[in-house]
Design a protein around this motif. Structure first.
Motif, PDB file in Angstrom:
ATOM      1  N   HIS A   1       0.853  -1.195   0.000  1.00 39.63           N
ATOM      2  CA  HIS A   1       0.000   0.000   0.000  1.00 39.63           C
ATOM      3  C   HIS A   1       0.888   1.244   0.000  1.00 39.63           C
ATOM      4  O   HIS A   1       1.678   1.447   0.908  1.00 39.63           O
ATOM      5  N   LEU A   2       0.731   2.123  -1.030  1.00 43.54           N
ATOM      6  CA  LEU A   2       1.495   3.361  -1.099  1.00 43.54           C
ATOM      7  C   LEU A   2       0.528   4.504  -1.406  1.00 43.54           C
ATOM      8  O   LEU A   2      -0.091   4.553  -2.473  1.00 43.54           O
TER       9      LEU A   2
ATOM     10  N   TYR B   1      -2.100  -1.166  -3.870  1.00 38.83           N
ATOM     11  CA  TYR B   1      -2.766   0.135  -3.721  1.00 38.83           C
ATOM     12  C   TYR B   1      -1.763   1.232  -4.050  1.00 38.83           C
ATOM     13  O   TYR B   1      -0.717   1.339  -3.406  1.00 38.83           O
ATOM     14  N   LEU B   2      -2.066   2.055  -5.063  1.00 36.75           N
ATOM     15  CA  LEU B   2      -1.199   3.174  -5.442  1.00 36.75           C
ATOM     16  C   LEU B   2      -2.077   4.398  -5.668  1.00 36.75           C
ATOM     17  O   LEU B   2      -2.897   4.437  -6.584  1.00 36.75           O
ATOM     18  N   ASP B   3      -1.907   5.426  -4.811  1.00 39.17           N
ATOM     19  CA  ASP B   3      -2.705   6.645  -4.928  1.00 39.17           C
ATOM     20  C   ASP B   3      -1.770   7.847  -4.997  1.00 39.17           C
ATOM     21  O   ASP B   3      -1.063   8.150  -4.031  1.00 39.17           O
TER      22      ASP B   3
ATOM     23  N   VAL C   1      -5.941  -0.930  -6.779  1.00 40.40           N
ATOM     24  CA  VAL C   1      -6.411   0.455  -6.755  1.00 40.40           C
ATOM     25  C   VAL C   1      -5.354   1.346  -7.400  1.00 40.40           C
ATOM     26  O   VAL C   1      -4.188   1.325  -6.998  1.00 40.40           O
ATOM     27  N   LEU C   2      -5.775   2.130  -8.405  1.00 38.87           N
ATOM     28  CA  LEU C   2      -4.889   3.097  -9.049  1.00 38.87           C
ATOM     29  C   LEU C   2      -5.595   4.445  -9.069  1.00 38.87           C
ATOM     30  O   LEU C   2      -6.630   4.608  -9.713  1.00 38.87           O
ATOM     31  N   GLY C   3      -5.040   5.428  -8.321  1.00 36.28           N
ATOM     32  CA  GLY C   3      -5.619   6.766  -8.253  1.00 36.28           C
ATOM     33  C   GLY C   3      -4.631   7.817  -8.730  1.00 36.28           C
ATOM     34  O   GLY C   3      -3.587   8.003  -8.107  1.00 36.28           O
ATOM     35  N   LEU C   4      -4.975   8.486  -9.833  1.00 38.77           N
ATOM     36  CA  LEU C   4      -4.118   9.531 -10.400  1.00 38.77           C
ATOM     37  C   LEU C   4      -4.900  10.839 -10.560  1.00 38.77           C
ATOM     38  O   LEU C   4      -4.590  11.662 -11.412  1.00 38.77           O
ATOM     39  N   VAL C   5      -5.895  11.037  -9.726  1.00 40.78           N
ATOM     40  CA  VAL C   5      -6.811  12.176  -9.869  1.00 40.78           C
ATOM     41  C   VAL C   5      -6.085  13.508  -9.714  1.00 40.78           C
ATOM     42  O   VAL C   5      -5.153  13.638  -8.933  1.00 40.78           O
ATOM     43  N   GLU C   6      -6.544  14.512 -10.461  1.00 41.64           N
ATOM     44  CA  GLU C   6      -6.134  15.904 -10.288  1.00 41.64           C
ATOM     45  C   GLU C   6      -4.618  16.068 -10.305  1.00 41.64           C
ATOM     46  O   GLU C   6      -3.996  16.551  -9.372  1.00 41.64           O
TER      47      GLU C   6
END
Length: 997
Positions: A118-119, A142-144, A166-171
């Motif tokens: 988790h990162l 998990y990568l956000d 989970v891949l989050g690259l928002v904004e």
């Protein structure tokens, strides 16, 4: 002896130096890597055996090795210490969420973190490209990286993740297009790429291969083309958000195969065709549908309305047909918004009977029949908006018992009969709009209980009888429009108690009697229209003390006596006293041809206006001619004397002012009582009151004792920005042209008034109304800030919000200020606020959907919205963020940027301080604690306005409404939830779309 002492100290230091294990030493080194202003690491004691009891550290219970490091919300600044972290071989969890990490990420240190699962590096200041080596972490799930400044394309290696869920690259600042190789991450459960300015591109059909995907968020990703059929294969998908793009084509019927789907959001695209006519019955889990602001046609399927929906938003499309009756059976439905379609038929009679309906907006359709009687059956209805339909019959008595109602809009229908007595007095209603129907009867005395009512709009009905004295009890009333009715009797004396009233319009009624005494107490009255009634008596002298009045129409009555000279104190855009029984002289300011139509039909009026006094005797005319001749002769002598004096003094003045008056061009926007010569003669250093990068500002006292402010711009003030085609004309793109084009057309009490402009070859002058108290920024951040108590600060916030709301909602096309800040909010003698400085203002797309891209950033440090700073795309949300910063300034008394904040700005400082130290450390200590509850509410509005996601910021009209509610007895409206997070309620009803200014 010295050797013994040294050995003694070595013995003392030995246990403390070497007792901490290896991982503890690594963390101590990590601690030194950061700037820690909040002393987050205070309990990281290097004398402990292990770091397992330290804050944010978790260890394995058996091996005592570090497995988790959670440094979320710690206010740490510095680079990401990848090389240190990866030396702890059993570390599986790392979170630096919401800090100030400000480096690029190393490409080659990361693969060493083989145990990492988790990162979370979201909400930091990381820059550069995203390292491709992330994909080499064998156990990463998990990568956000949300809310950073990463740029470039998504690395190709991301298609090779082995276990990522989970891949989050928002904004971020990512470009390129959404890559097809993301469809290779078969383990993926959440993919969120929202709010990136990718190059225009299609949704890869390969995403349909992600059969484990539960969440797909691609909001505002510059997507074009059609929605691929392959998305119908995502059988585990629960949340699909493709909003705020440019998708076209029809909604694929394959989406109805998504039987696990709970929420689908496709709003603000260009989708066409019909909603899928069938297949909805399989989607038993679906709770929320939002496909508003598209170009959809066809009908609403009955299957769709039979689902257990909670929220249905289909507004601003071209849907036809009837609303299926089955929608009334949805037991969880709390939101139904269908405005601006072509729907017909009657509203389901049981609508609201079985569900906790909160928000209903069916405005701008073709619905007929009666208003359903059960809308408020559950007692929670907040908004009932049904304007612009063909509804008929009476208002159901049940609505008069709905105490939860906040807004009622039924205008432009065929409704009739008397309004239920209970409806007049609902305690929480702020807006009651019954305009353009056939309502009859009287305003019930129960209106005294409507303590939160701010707008009462009854125009164009058949209301009759006296206006009740109880109306004067409504301390929050801002507007009362009752024109084109049959009201009779005199105006109630209590109306002078409405200290917040800005508009009183009762023209075309049968009112009689005299105006009530004490009208001077209506200090905020901006518009007074009592035309075409049977009012009599004298026009009160005290009307001249209404400093913000700019619209006065008393025509078509039986007023007599003289016109009060005090009316000359007003700065009116509209004056009409025609068709009365007035007599005597016209006040000198108005004795001009341009005002002739304002006085017609008053045979007894005198003045030097040709054709106005034709009924007077020849003797009187001769006398008047003689007097005029004497005055003309005296004027000629005076002018000759002035010319001679000027000629004698010319050489001396030439040294002080190199301006050729003969080359000046004057353009006026209001009726002027001065000439350009008066302005030019006063431009010397003795009158200088301020200066800036674009020029100087002078205070000029005119011959009539009034003061104006003159901004002098020398040379070119060109701003490298695209030209805005304002009102179909290409305007020279500089601050002067923008300000003239914008302010020259605006008429609003909270926008600074531009009297005129003067131009010559190398000099340009803008002449404004003078603001005695200067700018909010100068006053708030000086040693005079103690004079700004909380009531004044609240008044300033509300005034400025109303000015911006006018720009955003009432100007067509809307105007974006682009440089909202405390120094551009000016204060008059009563601390009334005016928005000023429109040198970089822009109009936005007439269709209201697009944003406008600028080639440079306009704005001031600390006020610039985060998305504007890196996308250069401007819309009203940019102004809202800046205004939120102004609110935070008013609450905290602090500057928007200050060395005390470190690398933060005021917004981040407030958020961090609230979390860690509480509200008392945020509020300005100069403010009286008795206002704490109200201050907290306004602070909350400021935080809503400065939300990092533009879509989650309220509109300026909503901000005005919330600020008005703070001043009343109601609490602020609860925020609604979106995507599991608390966000402000941002939907607008059909009435909030703006109108021609």
């Amino acid at each position: 002896m010295l050797l013994n002492i040294a050995f003694f100290f070595l013995i003392l230091s030995f246990p403390y130096t070497f007792c901490l294990n290896q991982e503890g030493l690594i963390l101590q080194q990590l601690k030194l890597n950061f700037d820690d202003p909040d002393n987050f690491f205070s309990d990281w004691n290097d004398r402990d055996d292990t770091p397992c009891k330290w804050l944010a550290v978790t260890c394995d219970s058996v091996s005592h090795s570090v497995t988790s490091l959670d440094l979320s919300n710690a206010n740490l600044a510095g680079p990401f210490p990848a090389s240190l972290l990866c030396r702890m071989r059993n570390l599986t969890f790392i979170s630096f969420y919401n800090n100030l990490l400000n480096s690029t990420l190393p490409e080659y240190d990361l693969p060493v973190c083989e145990s990492l699962v988790h990162l979370d590096l979201a909400q930091n200041l990381l820059t550069g490209k995203i390292p491709s080596s992330f994909a080499e972490l064998p156990n990463l799930k998990y990568l956000d990286l949300t809310g950073n400044n990463f740029s470039g394309e998504i690395p190709v290696s991301f298609g090779t993740f082995r276990q990522l869920e989970v891949l989050g690259l928002v904004e971020n600042l990512l470009d390129g297009t959404i890559p097809a190789f993301l469809g290779n991450i078969s383990t993926l459960k959440q993919l969120n790429l929202s709010y990136n300015q990718f190059f225009p591109g299609r949704i890869p059909s390969e995403l349909g291969n992600l059969t484990n995907l539960e969440t797909l968020w691609l909001t505002q990703c510059n997507l074009i083309g059609e929605i691929p059929d392959s998305l119908g294969r995502l059988s585990r998908l629960t949340d699909l958000d493709l909003a705020l793009n440019a998708l076209d084509g029809s909604i694929p019927s394959s989406l109805t195969q998504l039987t696990s789907l709970i929420q689908i959001e496709l709003y603000n695209n260009s989708l066409t065709g019909e909603l899928p006519p069938s297949g909805w019955s399989k989607m038993k889990a679906l709770r929320r549908i939002d496909v508003s602001m598209n170009e959809l046609s066809g009908t609403i399927a009955a299957e769709l309305c039979e689902l257990p929906l909670e929220s249905l938003n289909l507004y601003e499309n071209s849907l036809e047909g009837e609303l299926p009756e089955s929608i009334a059976n949805s037991t969880n439905l709390y939101e139904l918004r269908l405005f601006q379609n072509h729907l017909t038929g009657v509203l389901p009679k049981d609508l609201g009977k079985n569900s906790p309906l909160l928000w209903l907006d069916v405005s701008s359709n073709k619905f007929s029949g009666e208003v359903p009687t059960n809308l408020c059956e559950k007692g929670v209805l907040v908004e009932a908006l049904m304007i612009d339909n063909s509804l008929s019959g009476k208002i159901p008595a049940s609505l008069g018992q709905c105490r939860s109602l906040n807004r009622i809009r039924l205008s432009n229908n065929n409704l009739s009969g008397a309004v239920p007595d209970g409806l007049w007095g609902l305690p929480h209603v702020s807006l009651l709009d019954l305009k353009s129907n056939s309502f009859s009867g009287v305003i019930a005395k129960t209106i005294a209980s409507a303590s939160n009512l701010s707008s009462l709009i009854l125009s164009g009905n058949k209301f009759s009888g006296n206006i009740p004295e109880e109306l004067g009890f409504l301390a929050s009333l801002l507007e009362f429009s009752g024109d084109h009715n049959v009201f009779s009797g005199s105006l109630p004396n209590s109306i002078v108690n409405l200290g917040q009233l800005g508009k009183l319009d009762l023209h075309d009624n049968a009112l009689s009697g005299e105006l009530p005494r004490g009208i001077h107490s209506l200090k905020k009255l901006n518009e007074l229209n009592l035309a075409n009634n049977d009012l009599s008596g004298n026009i009160p002298q005290e009307i001249g003390s209404l400093s913000v009045l700019n619209y006065l129409d008393l025509s078509g009555n039986r007023f007599s006596g003289k016109i009060p000279n005090a009316l000359q104190n007003l700065k009116l855009n509209q004056l009409n006293l025609s068709n009365n029984r007035l007599s005597g002289d016209i006040p000198p300011l108005y004795a001009k041809v341009m005002y002739k139509n304002s006085f017609l039909g008053n045979p007894g009026l005198c003045g030097d206006i040709d054709g106005l006094c034709d009924g007077r005797s020849d003797g009187n005319n001769g006398c008047a001619w003689l007097l005029r001749s004497i005055f003309v002769l005296a004027g000629v002598v005076f002018v000759v004397g002035v010319v001679w004096f000027y000629w004698k003094y010319k050489n001396f003045r030439k040294v002080r002012r190199a301006i050729d008056k003969s080359k000046w061009t004057l353009m006026s926007f209001h009726k002027l009582g001065f000439s350009e010569d008066e302005i030019l003669d006063a431009l010397d250093e003795d009158n200088l009151i301020g200066s800036g990068s674009s020029g100087k500002v002078y205070k000029v006292v005119l011959s009539n004792a009034e003061a104006v402010a003159v901004k002098k711009l020398w040379g070119s003030t060109k701003i490298a920005d695209e030209s805005s085609d304002v009102e179909k004309g290409n305007v020279q793109d500089d601050g002067f042209a923008a300000e003239v084009e914008t302010l020259g057309k605006i008429r609003h009490k909270n926008i600074v008034k531009l009297w005129c402009c003067c131009t010559t070859g190398d000099c340009k002058l803008l002449v404004y109304e003078y603001m005695p108290n200067g700018s909010l920024g100068d006053l708030l951040h000086s040693n005079k800030s103690g004079s700004l108590d909380w009531p004044i600060r609240y008044k300033i916030a509300l005034d400025a919000a109303e000015g911006l709301a006018y720009l955003h909602h009432d100007c067509v096309p809307p105007i974006v200020h682009r440089d909202v800040k405390s120094n551009n909010i000016l204060l008059d003698g009563d601390f009334g606020a005016r928005v000023a400085d429109f040198g970089v203002a822009k109009v936005v797309d007439a269709n209201g959907k697009g944003t406008k891209s600028m080639s440079v950033i306009a704005g001031s440090c600390g006020y610039i919205a985060p998305e504007y700073a890196y996308t250069l795309r401007v819309n009203e949300k940019s102004d809202i963020y800046s205004f939120g910063v102004v609110i935070l300034e008013l609450v905290t008394g602090r500057l928007p940027v200050d060395p005390e904040y470190g690398e933060k700005d005021l917004v981040k400082w407030v958020c961090t301080t609230l979390d860690q130290k509480g509200i008392d450390r945020v509020i300005d200590t100069k403010l009286d604690s008795c206002f704490k509850e109200e201050i907290c509410k306004v602070l909350n509005i400021g935080l809503l306005c400065t939300n990092p996601l533009p879509i989650n910021r309220p509109s300026m009209r909503r901000v005005v409404k919330m600020l008005q509610e703070v001043g009343g007895v109601n609490q602020l409206k609860n925020a609604s939830t979106k995507d599991g997070k608390l966000t402000p309620y941002y939907y607008e009803d059909a009435s909030d779309q703006g109108s021609v200014a």
